[in-house]
Motif scaffolding. Structure first.
Motif, PDB file in Angstrom:
ATOM      1  N   UNK A   1       9.355   2.285   3.016  1.00 56.75           N
ATOM      2  CA  UNK A   1       8.035   2.323   2.735  1.00 56.75           C
ATOM      3  C   UNK A   1       7.589   0.673   3.278  1.00 56.75           C
ATOM      4  N   UNK A   2       6.124   0.684   3.282  1.00 56.10           N
ATOM      5  CA  UNK A   2       5.589  -0.670   3.489  1.00 56.10           C
ATOM      6  C   UNK A   2       6.013  -1.560   2.385  1.00 56.10           C
ATOM      7  N   UNK A   3       6.150  -1.187   1.105  1.00 52.40           N
ATOM      8  CA  UNK A   3       6.634  -1.942   0.252  1.00 52.40           C
ATOM      9  C   UNK A   3       8.168  -2.561   0.211  1.00 52.40           C
ATOM     10  N   UNK A   4       9.164  -1.639   0.510  1.00 54.40           N
ATOM     11  CA  UNK A   4      10.385  -2.053   0.821  1.00 54.40           C
ATOM     12  C   UNK A   4      10.601  -2.623   2.017  1.00 54.40           C
ATOM     13  N   UNK A   5       9.955  -2.390   3.084  1.00 59.16           N
ATOM     14  CA  UNK A   5      10.086  -3.032   4.451  1.00 59.16           C
ATOM     15  C   UNK A   5       9.840  -4.501   4.323  1.00 59.16           C
TER      16      UNK A   5
ATOM     17  N   UNK B   1      -1.222  12.054   3.432  1.00 57.12           N
ATOM     18  CA  UNK B   1      -0.862  10.850   3.495  1.00 57.12           C
ATOM     19  C   UNK B   1       0.475  10.514   2.954  1.00 57.12           C
ATOM     20  N   UNK B   2       1.003  11.618   2.344  1.00 58.19           N
ATOM     21  CA  UNK B   2       2.266  11.227   1.720  1.00 58.19           C
ATOM     22  C   UNK B   2       3.588  11.002   2.953  1.00 58.19           C
TER      23      UNK B   2
ATOM     24  N   UNK C   1      -1.855   5.545   4.331  1.00 63.29           N
ATOM     25  CA  UNK C   1      -2.355   6.427   3.143  1.00 63.29           C
ATOM     26  C   UNK C   1      -3.568   6.982   3.619  1.00 63.29           C
ATOM     27  N   UNK C   2      -4.421   6.432   4.712  1.00 57.41           N
ATOM     28  CA  UNK C   2      -5.528   6.820   5.331  1.00 57.41           C
ATOM     29  C   UNK C   2      -5.457   8.030   6.098  1.00 57.41           C
TER      30      UNK C   2
ATOM     31  N   UNK D   1       0.675  -1.055   0.112  1.00 58.24           N
ATOM     32  CA  UNK D   1       0.213   0.224   0.160  1.00 58.24           C
ATOM     33  C   UNK D   1       0.849   1.209  -0.052  1.00 58.24           C
ATOM     34  N   UNK D   2       0.500   2.133  -0.939  1.00 60.11           N
ATOM     35  CA  UNK D   2       1.518   3.297  -0.951  1.00 60.11           C
ATOM     36  C   UNK D   2       1.436   4.238   0.255  1.00 60.11           C
ATOM     37  N   UNK D   3       2.673   5.065   0.229  1.00 58.43           N
ATOM     38  CA  UNK D   3       2.640   5.778   1.318  1.00 58.43           C
ATOM     39  C   UNK D   3       3.144   5.686   2.797  1.00 58.43           C
ATOM     40  N   UNK D   4       2.538   4.382   3.053  1.00 56.54           N
ATOM     41  CA  UNK D   4       2.963   3.793   4.449  1.00 56.54           C
ATOM     42  C   UNK D   4       4.288   3.696   4.865  1.00 56.54           C
TER      43      UNK D   4
END
Length: 566
Positions: A222-226, A197-198, A164-165, A124-127
């Motif tokens: 980011x959540x993706x890279x984590x 959210x950014x 992001x929320x 999920x983006x931005x987290x």
């Protein structure tokens, strides 16, 4: 690797991408035909996995729901709502989910994990995730006898990840834009004006309100890279596509903007590490996953990216006019565009295209997506989508001029921070309620009229629309989309385009590495995404004309709501 062996003694510069790819395929025909590719999607509400083979056939999919499958974290919709518009997710839950899903793959499905040649993922983006000092060694020393949740629960300088929320950083948005000369200049640099959210604003808030947490943070992911960190057993680089959704990266240079970094927090660049293209192979999978689940020690880990960028890959968007609408917890509409034609403004976002770093993707994001639709379905149809469809069928396209704005969470497009439902009759006057059948149609038409209006302003002119996300399986919803935009709507055979896109990107990253040169994504995935589309809705052009006639009225009502929020 096979392709490296084929290239020994040959100057890579003499090889065209097509020739390299052809050699790659010939080598495969005489070697293992069992190579598989794993894509994972760490989304707001759960973790999904897709496994594809060399021919891009989907071998297996599974999904975990945080609320249902990991109830000990007491999430609602995968998140925790805090005070003052703060929304977060328990960080360790993300890694707990990874163990559960990989356990399903290995023990319950018969998928040969040793045949997985490469893995990538979507988040999920931005987290953001905050690794504390010393966490790098914890990742390197993971014990395969213990689950990740036990070993990583103490790896973070703060236990929760803002996502992001979250809308709690309005103050920081204004500060960042002011420090850089205004919102347009920030958009010119990073591709977007400041949004609550950014990630830059979340980091800025963290530094300002809890400096001890920031100072004890060794790495910010980011959540993706984590999630990629766990697979790699080391800190994983943020990719340029997801990195573009942070308000921190220079979109044109595709590296962190030092001017922005300095405006957010001290020593931030050192905590972020360098960005890399999304097709980058970061290394072999951690021995934790080899010993615990049976992965091949040579399995390659390709950089993870955001959920919307991965959907670009999963849906096979290749040229301007290919437009996708993702119907999830948030709703998004996005397309790719030439970098030279990219003009970031005060609305929407421009990111790096994850499968072609020389081009961009443009996107609009709406916070109020599936949860708003589900809330209305529960209220007017007892939660039955069949009954909801019957209500929809009882009303004409255009809803007799009735228009609704369903703001369950503070909205991004347009900026409406105050929640609540605003309803307007055909005369433009506010009304307290709609009949159930009008309410059902209003929650759909309002969203898609907004997408058409704001998408045009961003330069999105769809020739056809590819719908994805859970709600794309609902034919009533896709028909409204088709009628509003006046274009056919297609869906992919698998609605979860993010995990599928991650699996495709895993293949692409490996092909590029083995070729030793950039192989276009479209070549690496021939016969892939576009081959799996089916048209599910054709527009009723009379209905489209009715919607076109409503756009001005919709725009005026929207502007009146925004003005009232000032």
């Amino acid at each position: 690797m096979l392709m490296r062996a084929a290239l020994q003694g040959v100057g890579v510069g003499r090889w065209t991408a097509a020739a390299a790819l052809a050699t790659h395929r010939r080598a495969l025909s005489t070697a293992s035909e069992r190579r598989l590719f794993l894509g994972l999607d760490s989304s707001t509400q759960g973790l999904k996995a897709s496994v594809v083979n060399e021919h891009l056939d989907t071998v297996f999919t599974t999904a975990l729901n945080y609320d249902r499958d990991l109830p000990e974290y007491k999430t609602s919709g995968g998140v925790h709502h805090g005070d003052e518009l703060a929304v977060s997710t328990p960080t360790v839950m993300l890694f707990h989910a990874l163990d559960v899903v990989l356990g399903r793959l290995g023990a319950e499905t018969g998928v040969p994990l040793e045949a997985i040649a490469a893995v990538s993922g979507s988040g999920q983006q931005h987290g953001s995730v905050y690794w504390k000092s010393g966490a790098k060694s914890m990742l390197a020393d993971l014990n395969p006898a213990e689950p990740l949740r036990n070993q990583l629960s103490s790896a973070f300088s703060t236990p929760d990840s803002p996502i992001w929320m979250d809308s709690s950083t309005r103050k920081q948005c204004l500060q960042l834009e002011d420090s850089l000369g205004g919102p347009q200049r920030l958009a010119d640099i990073t591709g977007s004006r400041a949004y609550e959210r950014f990630t830059a604003l979340q980091i800025m808030k963290k530094f300002q309100t809890t400096p001890d947490v920031y100072n004890n943070t060794e790495r910010i992911s980011l959540i993706s890279s984590a999630m990629c960190c766990a697979l790699l057993g080391d800190y994983a680089s943020i990719d340029t596509s997801d990195g573009a959704g942070m308000n921190l990266m220079d979109l044109q240079a595709q590296e962190w903007s030092q001017e922005v970094l300095d405006s957010v927090a001290p020593d931030l660049g050192a905590k972020l590490g360098a960005v890399v293209p999304a097709h980058t192979v970061l290394g072999n999978i951690s021995s934790y996953f080899v010993e615990r689940y049976g992965f091949n020690p040579d399995c390659r880990v390709v950089a993870w990216s955001g959920d919307n960028p991965n959907s670009v890959a999963g849906l096979g968007l290749r040229e301007p006019g290919d437009v996708a609408i993702s119907l999830g917890t948030s709703d998004t509409i996005f397309s790719i565009m030439d970098a030279d034609a990219s003009t970031p403004g005060l609305e929407g976002h421009v990111f790096v295209n994850p499968v072609d770093p020389a081009s961009h993707m443009a996107m609009l994001c709406y916070k109020n997506g599936s949860l708003a639709r589900e809330s209305v379905a529960k209220r007017v149809a007892g939660g039955s989508w069949e009954a909801f469809g019957e209500l929809l069928a009882a009303t004409p396209a255009g809803n007799g001029g009735n228009i609704g704005f369903f703001i369950q969470e503070p909205e991004i497009i347009p900026f409406i921070p105050t929640t609540g439902v605003r309803r307007f009759g055909a005369d433009g006057r506010a009304v307290d309620s709609f009949p159930p059948e009008v309410e059902a149609r209003a929650v759909l038409e309002g969203q898609f009229l907004s997408m058409r209006l704001h998408g045009q302003q961003l330069g999105l002119e769809p020739k056809a629309i590819i719908a994805t996300g859970g709600a794309s399986a609902n034919r009533n919803i896709t028909q409204v989309i088709s009628n509003v935009f006046g274009t056919p709507v297609k869906i992919a055979s698998q609605p979860d385009s993010a995990s599928l896109g991650a699996a495709y990107r895993a293949l692409h990253g490996l092909v590029v590495e083995e070729a030793g040169t950039m192989v276009p994504f479209a070549q690496a995935t021939q016969g892939g995404p576009a081959a799996h589309y089916q048209t599910v809705a054709e527009p009723d052009l009379e209905a489209t004309a009715r919607y076109t006639g409503m756009l001005d009225a919709y725009k005026e009502l929207e502007q009146s709501i925004v003005a009232a929020e000032q």
